[in-house]
Design a protein around this motif. Structure first.
Motif, short mmCIF file in Angstrom:
data_model
loop_
_atom_site.label_atom_id
_atom_site.label_comp_id
_atom_site.label_asym_id
_atom_site.label_seq_id
_atom_site.Cartn_x
_atom_site.Cartn_y
_atom_site.Cartn_z
N LEU A 281 0.81 -1.21 0.00
CA LEU A 281 0.00 0.00 0.00
C LEU A 281 0.85 1.26 0.00
O LEU A 281 0.51 2.25 -0.67
CB LEU A 281 -0.92 0.02 1.22
CG LEU A 281 -2.09 -0.96 1.21
CD1 LEU A 281 -2.89 -0.82 2.48
CD2 LEU A 281 -2.97 -0.73 0.01
N PHE A 282 1.93 1.27 0.75
CA PHE A 282 2.63 2.54 0.96
C PHE A 282 4.03 2.60 0.36
O PHE A 282 4.52 3.66 0.04
CB PHE A 282 2.74 2.83 2.45
CG PHE A 282 1.43 3.11 3.10
CD1 PHE A 282 0.84 4.36 2.99
CD2 PHE A 282 0.76 2.13 3.79
CE1 PHE A 282 -0.37 4.62 3.58
CE2 PHE A 282 -0.46 2.38 4.39
CZ PHE A 282 -1.03 3.63 4.28
N LEU A 283 4.68 1.46 0.26
CA LEU A 283 6.09 1.49 -0.15
C LEU A 283 6.31 0.96 -1.56
O LEU A 283 7.38 0.47 -1.89
CB LEU A 283 6.94 0.69 0.86
CG LEU A 283 6.90 1.22 2.29
CD1 LEU A 283 7.67 0.31 3.20
CD2 LEU A 283 7.48 2.62 2.34
N GLY A 284 5.26 1.05 -2.38
CA GLY A 284 5.46 0.73 -3.78
C GLY A 284 5.52 -0.74 -4.13
O GLY A 284 5.88 -1.08 -5.25
N GLY A 285 5.15 -1.62 -3.23
CA GLY A 285 5.13 -3.04 -3.55
C GLY A 285 6.45 -3.53 -4.10
O GLY A 285 7.49 -3.30 -3.51
N TRP A 286 6.38 -4.17 -5.29
CA TRP A 286 7.60 -4.74 -5.86
C TRP A 286 8.40 -3.71 -6.64
O TRP A 286 9.44 -4.03 -7.21
CB TRP A 286 7.26 -5.91 -6.79
CG TRP A 286 6.07 -5.66 -7.67
CD1 TRP A 286 4.81 -6.07 -7.46
CD2 TRP A 286 6.04 -4.92 -8.89
NE1 TRP A 286 3.98 -5.64 -8.45
CE2 TRP A 286 4.71 -4.93 -9.35
CE3 TRP A 286 7.01 -4.24 -9.64
CZ2 TRP A 286 4.32 -4.28 -10.52
CZ3 TRP A 286 6.62 -3.60 -10.81
CH2 TRP A 286 5.28 -3.63 -11.24
N SER A 287 7.91 -2.47 -6.72
CA SER A 287 8.55 -1.51 -7.62
C SER A 287 9.74 -0.85 -6.97
O SER A 287 9.82 -0.69 -5.75
CB SER A 287 7.54 -0.45 -8.04
OG SER A 287 7.25 0.38 -6.95
N VAL A 302 12.38 -11.42 -11.58
CA VAL A 302 13.00 -11.94 -10.36
C VAL A 302 13.45 -10.79 -9.47
O VAL A 302 13.27 -10.83 -8.24
CB VAL A 302 14.18 -12.88 -10.71
CG1 VAL A 302 14.93 -13.28 -9.47
CG2 VAL A 302 13.68 -14.10 -11.45
N VAL A 303 14.01 -9.74 -10.10
CA VAL A 303 14.45 -8.58 -9.31
C VAL A 303 13.26 -7.97 -8.58
O VAL A 303 13.36 -7.60 -7.40
CB VAL A 303 15.13 -7.53 -10.22
CG1 VAL A 303 15.32 -6.22 -9.48
CG2 VAL A 303 16.46 -8.05 -10.71
N ASN A 304 12.11 -7.87 -9.27
CA ASN A 304 10.91 -7.31 -8.64
C ASN A 304 10.49 -8.12 -7.42
O ASN A 304 10.16 -7.58 -6.37
CB ASN A 304 9.76 -7.27 -9.64
CG ASN A 304 9.98 -6.19 -10.69
OD1 ASN A 304 9.48 -6.29 -11.79
ND2 ASN A 304 10.73 -5.17 -10.33
N ILE A 305 10.51 -9.47 -7.58
CA ILE A 305 10.12 -10.33 -6.45
C ILE A 305 11.08 -10.14 -5.29
O ILE A 305 10.68 -9.98 -4.13
CB ILE A 305 10.10 -11.81 -6.89
CG1 ILE A 305 8.99 -12.02 -7.94
CG2 ILE A 305 9.85 -12.73 -5.71
CD1 ILE A 305 8.98 -13.39 -8.55
#
Lengths: 362, 176
Positions: A281-287, A302-305
């Protein structure tokens, strides 16, 4: 010659990828649970100038494994006078909701074109709230069925705690929906990849006055949500239901062996799920700024995960850090805090966000 | 007379607890950081490190029996230590030294000498009361066993731990 085309039919494809994702995610999260127990012991030791577990494996890294073996081998004792059905049901009720929350969390962008979320629900965050509140039933039932005073006091505290933080928890995220216009967690993350993280709005696209002003209600939301999440996951300073010092472990006093382990796992799994919700919600998820998503190649997927789980780990460290800094609240103090402070703050915050969105159109 | 204590006046920011919480977080993370970078002196990691080489001479470890440089066992089975032992850890069964022995005039020796280390409190009274300088508290402190029986030190074990002590008074030697 068998044909593998059947696996690529849309329905079948969805089915087996979902199974695969579920299995891998649950595996990863359970490993994280084990190692957050280790991290808890290590961090608490370091903060208190101790050494912490260091006997089993390098720096005690195999400790969770032997702890697990110990818990399995112990006698699963049922005291006399308990309500056996609810006594057995409670640990599962405490454990399962924490894992169910994970179903809607987007833990990565996509890998080989498969979206890295198990269930892409349009009501994502409502699912999170609905399911994670069920965890309280596990605690209440455990305390009630144990037929013992300390667990009972623990479960009473747990229910009083729930009615004080749930409203603030729910209200504090409404500004996010006002901004993004969706309840879908995946779309909220997509919004943040485009416009910058909610608490760190330095997006790639145009940075304007509205974004800057929205930063204020977002920070307030983040603070209220974070504190409510501490209460939701029964972490200090709000670990009233288990209060080792006053209630000898609270709701799980009468539990032993794997039943106790289920509560333990449930608590840490809830912590990971809660950290996942905060991150989403607040820290941009995987981005991560300037990192493309999985459509640019599986390596980026993989980097996103990895980014998502790194952020979760950071939040968990913060949970531990807070635990060894703050003393426990009294439960009237917690109710006062929930009803007199956070409820109002969250409510005003909604109107503040709405006003900013209305009067400072970009 | 009760005196009202003036409560400190807190500003709005201070009353929100946030500065105090932030300060507390800084304190804990400083300890964490110091520990990570090895700046904190922590306790000795016992089995790997120990004080064995630095124990003082007067250290009271396990009570043991000693022989002197002639190889004579010094205990004469007078049983004073058995009587004074506060937890009654010592059991002695006296025996008679045979007439044709070189030390026949000593008359008695302990046929059996047992110290129950599960009972011993390391008080050192046995050493203090011994008129023959036969029993000494040595520096062994890590006495462990898997059964209660294995914690009872018999004569063989006691001499093994005690060894030979030199510089004692030889009151049974021939007069010069």
């Amino acid at each position: 010659m068998l044909s593998f085309d059947i696996f690529l039919q849309p329905e079948i494809f969805l089915l087996w990828t979902s199974f695969l994702k579920t299995a891998v995610l649950v595996g990863v999260v359970l490993t994280m649970v084990a190692y957050s127990v280790w991290a808890e012991r290590k961090v608490s030791a370091f903060i208190q100038d101790r050494v912490g577990p260091n006997r089993v494996g390098w720096a005690g890294l195999l400790q969770p494994l032997v702890d697990g073996v110990k818990l399995v081998l112990k006698e699963n004792f049922v005291p006399s006078g308990v309500n056996k059905f609810f006594f057995s049901l409670a640990p599962a009720l405490a454990f399962v909701p924490a894992l169910l929350v994970l179903a809607v969390l987007p833990f990565g962008s996509s890998l080989f074109g498969v979206p890295m979320v198990i269930a892409n629900l349009n009501t994502g965050i409502l699912w999170v709230f609905a399911v994670s509140s069920l965890g309280v039933y596990g605690i209440v039932l455990a305390g009630w069925s144990s037929n013992s005073k300390y667990p009972f006091l623990g479960s009473i505290r747990s229910s009083s705690q729930m009615i004080s933080y749930e409203i603030a928890l729910g209200l504090s995220v409404i500004p996010i929906f006002l901004i993004t216009g969706t309840l879908n967690l995946g779309e909220i993350v997509q919004y943040q990849t485009l416009h910058g993280w909610m608490v760190f709005p330095m997006g790639m696209s145009g940075f304007n006055l509205q974004r800057l002003l929205l930063w204020i209600p977002m920070l307030i939301s983040f603070l209220v949500f974070l504190i409510a999440m501490f209460a939701e996951t029964n972490r200090l300073p709000f670990d009233l239901p288990e209060a080792e010092q006053e209630l000898v472990g609270g709701y799980h006093t009468e539990y032993s062996s794997m039943r106790f382990a289920m509560f333990f796992l449930g608590e840490y799994a809830a912590m990971i799920a809660g950290a996942g919700v905060i991150v989403t919600l607040f820290l941009g998820g995987w981005s991560l700024p300037f990192v493309p998503d999985g459509s640019q190649g599986w390596l980026w997927g993989v980097v996103n995960i990895a980014t998502f789980f790194a952020k979760v780990a950071a939040i968990i460290f913060f949970f531990l850090w807070i635990r060894w800094t703050l003393p426990r609240f009294r439960f009237d103090q917690l109710m006062k805090l929930g009803w007199y402070v956070f409820f109002e703050v969250a409510l005003v915050n909604i109107f503040l966000t709405a006003a900013i969105l209305l009067y400072f159109r970009s | 007379m009760a005196r009202p204590v003036q409560r400190p006046k807190l500003s709005l920011l201070e009353r929100s607890y946030l500065p105090a919480i932030f300060g507390g977080l800084l304190v804990t993370i400083r300890h964490f950081k110091d520990m990570i970078f090895g700046k904190t002196q922590v306790t000795m990691e016992y089995p790997e490190q120990n004080w064995n080489d630095d124990l003082p001479d007067w250290y009271r470890g396990a009570p043991t029996l000693v022989k002197d440089e002639h190889g004579r066992e010094r205990c004469v089975a007078c049983q004073l230590c058995e009587f004074i032992c506060p937890p009654r850890a010592i059991t002695i069964k006296p025996g008679e030294i045979s007439k044709d022995s070189k030390w026949a005039k000593v008359e008695k020796f302990p046929e059996q000498f047992e110290i129950d280390m599960a009972r011993c409190i390391y008080c050192g009274l046995c050493q203090e009361v011994c008129p023959e300088q036969a029993i000494f508290l040595r520096k062994d402190y890590s006495i462990t066993g898997e059964t209660r029986e294995s914690l009872v030190h018999d004569k063989k074990k006691l001499y093994e731990l005690g060894g030979v002590m030199t510089g004692l008074v030889h009151k049974w030697d021939e007069k010069k």
